[in-house]
Design a protein around this motif. Structure first.
Motif: not given
Length: 100
Positions: A41-61
């Motif tokens: 949801g929208l309450e996770y918008c900030e963290i989604l932006t930070a995750i998408r800014a990574h150059d590499t894909i984040i692991t599930y863990e």
């Protein structure tokens, strides 16, 4: 996202992603991460932006850990918004004194 906890959301998505693996078409980490992030949801918008800014894909863990921490942050933030009985009593007393 509905009112499920992050843990419930992640377990639900993970179980759905395991179904294709039994038919011979396993879900990649990237597909799993995209599916998880798209259900937030929208309450996770900030963290989604930070995750998408990574150059590499984040692991599930890594994603699991970050989302759990963010959920705790949100709960703590909500607790600050809820007035405690002491705060309410002081506010009412001050309001009463200001009127007299």
């Amino acid at each position: 996202m509905d009112v499920r906890s992050i843990t419930d959301h992640l377990q639900h998505i993970r179980s759905l992603s395991n179904e294709p693996a039994t038919t011979g078409a396993p879900v990649t980490n990237e597909e799993l991460i995209v599916k998880i992030l798209s259900g937030l949801g929208l309450e996770y918008c900030e963290i989604l932006t930070a995750i998408r800014a990574h150059d590499t894909i984040i692991t599930y863990e890594e994603l699991y850990e970050k989302l759990i921490h963010h959920e705790l942050f949100l709960k703590h933030k909500d607790m600050k918004k809820t007035p405690t009985p002491i705060t309410t009593a002081i506010a009412q007393k001050n309001n009463f004194n200001n009127k007299n």
